[in-house]
Structure formats: C-alpha cells, structure tokens
Design a protein around this motif. Structure first.
Motif, PDB file in Angstrom:
ATOM      1  N   THR A 187     167.500  55.346  91.698  1.00  0.00           N
ATOM      2  CA  THR A 187     168.000  55.292  93.073  1.00  0.00           C
ATOM      3  C   THR A 187     167.941  56.668  93.718  1.00  0.00           C
ATOM      4  OG1 THR A 187     169.477  53.471  92.486  1.00  0.00           O
ATOM      5  CG2 THR A 187     169.977  54.670  94.519  1.00  0.00           C
ATOM      6  N   GLU A 195     165.758  57.920  97.044  1.00  0.00           N
ATOM      7  CA  GLU A 195     166.438  58.475  98.227  1.00  0.00           C
ATOM      8  C   GLU A 195     165.873  59.841  98.616  1.00  0.00           C
ATOM      9  OE1 GLU A 195     170.581  58.536  97.213  1.00  0.00           O
ATOM     10  OE2 GLU A 195     170.786  56.359  97.421  1.00  0.00           O
ATOM     11  N   LYS A 214     163.849  60.909 101.894  1.00  0.00           N
ATOM     12  CA  LYS A 214     164.437  61.929 102.759  1.00  0.00           C
ATOM     13  C   LYS A 214     163.437  63.014 103.136  1.00  0.00           C
ATOM     14  CE  LYS A 214     168.244  65.290 102.889  1.00  0.00           C
ATOM     15  NZ  LYS A 214     169.454  65.757 102.176  1.00  0.00           N
TER      16      LYS A 214
END
Length: 163
Positions: free
Chosen positions: A150, A154, A158
């Motif tokens: 995860t 992310e 980003k």
C-alpha cells in the motif's frame, strides 16, 4: 540581476530535485542490513529536493527492500536527520564607477571599484531511518505501521514514479 543568472546557472548545472535512484553524484538512496529483519536506509537530496521528498524516498526504499525480502509490514525504529548546508561559491562581481575628465590629448579617470562575493548557502536534505520488518502486523506499540504494498503504491502515485 546577477544573482538570478547565478541561480539559473546552478539550476541548469544540477537539474532538478534528486530522482529516486541509488546514491550518486546528485544524491539518492542507500541501505545496509543490520539483521535479517532490520535495515538502516538513507536518502540524500540536492538543493532542489525538499525534506518531505527525502523522507518519502527513504521510506519507499524501505518498502522495496521489505517487498523483495517477502515481508508485509515495516515500522520506523528511529530517524536521524542527515541534512546539511553547503556554501556554493559562484565567483565574485566587480563594479567600477567614476568620472573621466580630459585636458588636451590626455584623459584622466577617477573612480572606485567594489567587489562582491557571490557565495550562498544551499540546504540539502537528508535522512537515515532504522527499519524493522515483519510478516503480518508487528508486535508491540508503534507510532506508525506501514503496509509495504500500500505504501509503495501511494508514494509512486504521489511522485508519479513509473517502475
């Protein structure tokens, strides 16, 4: 005006923020194994890298190592600020002003020269983290627990990383 030219020259010579890459001339990540499930991981940035990005990239490297080792989670056991400020010297500028007067075939100059040093401090962020890996949720109390897959998704999203 001169300081803008110097800043643009530095920007041109160094490119932009340090990329997510192994340690090189403009910075990057590094790591060393402490034990089977513990690593020290660091990231050093250049003058165009902010501190948040340096921290995120150190944690991204931690997640990648954990994934390769088959772990599902990691925690940060400690953090060390490795940021530094360096003085960049881009030479000096001399400005001369004065008056010229003439008498017959002879000219006279009376003036002053001022030399300015063009050194400036440059902040380069860096961080070193101690990481503990686990398969499943780690035991004990921790401020933050990172799920490896995860977290990688992310951070890649980003910073728009494609690998």
């Amino acid at each position: 005006m001169k300081s803008w030219k110097i800043l643009l020259l530095i920007l041109f010579l160094t490119g932009c923020a340090t990329a997510y890459q192994p340690m090189g001339g403009t910075g990057g990540f590094y790591h060393r194994m402490v034990s089977e499930n513990a690593y020290i991981i660091g990231f050093s940035g250049n003058a165009f890298t902010d501190s948040q990005k340096a921290n995120d990239f150190a944690k991204l490297r931690a997640a990648e190592i954990g994934s390769k080792l088959g772990f599902t989670h990691f925690v940060i056991a400690g953090t060390l600020d490795k940021s530094r400020t360096e003085i960049i010297n881009s030479g000096s500028t001399t400005t001369t002003s004065g008056n010229v007067s003439s008498f017959g075939n002879t000219a006279y100059f009376s003036g002053t020269s001022t030399t300015t040093d063009n050194s400036m401090p440059v902040y380069k962020p860096g961080v070193e983290i101690g990481v503990l890996y686990s398969d499943g949720l780690p035991e004990g109390r921790h401020l933050e627990i990172f799920h490896i897959e995860t977290f990688m998704a992310e951070i890649k999203n980003k910073y728009n990383l494609k690998f």
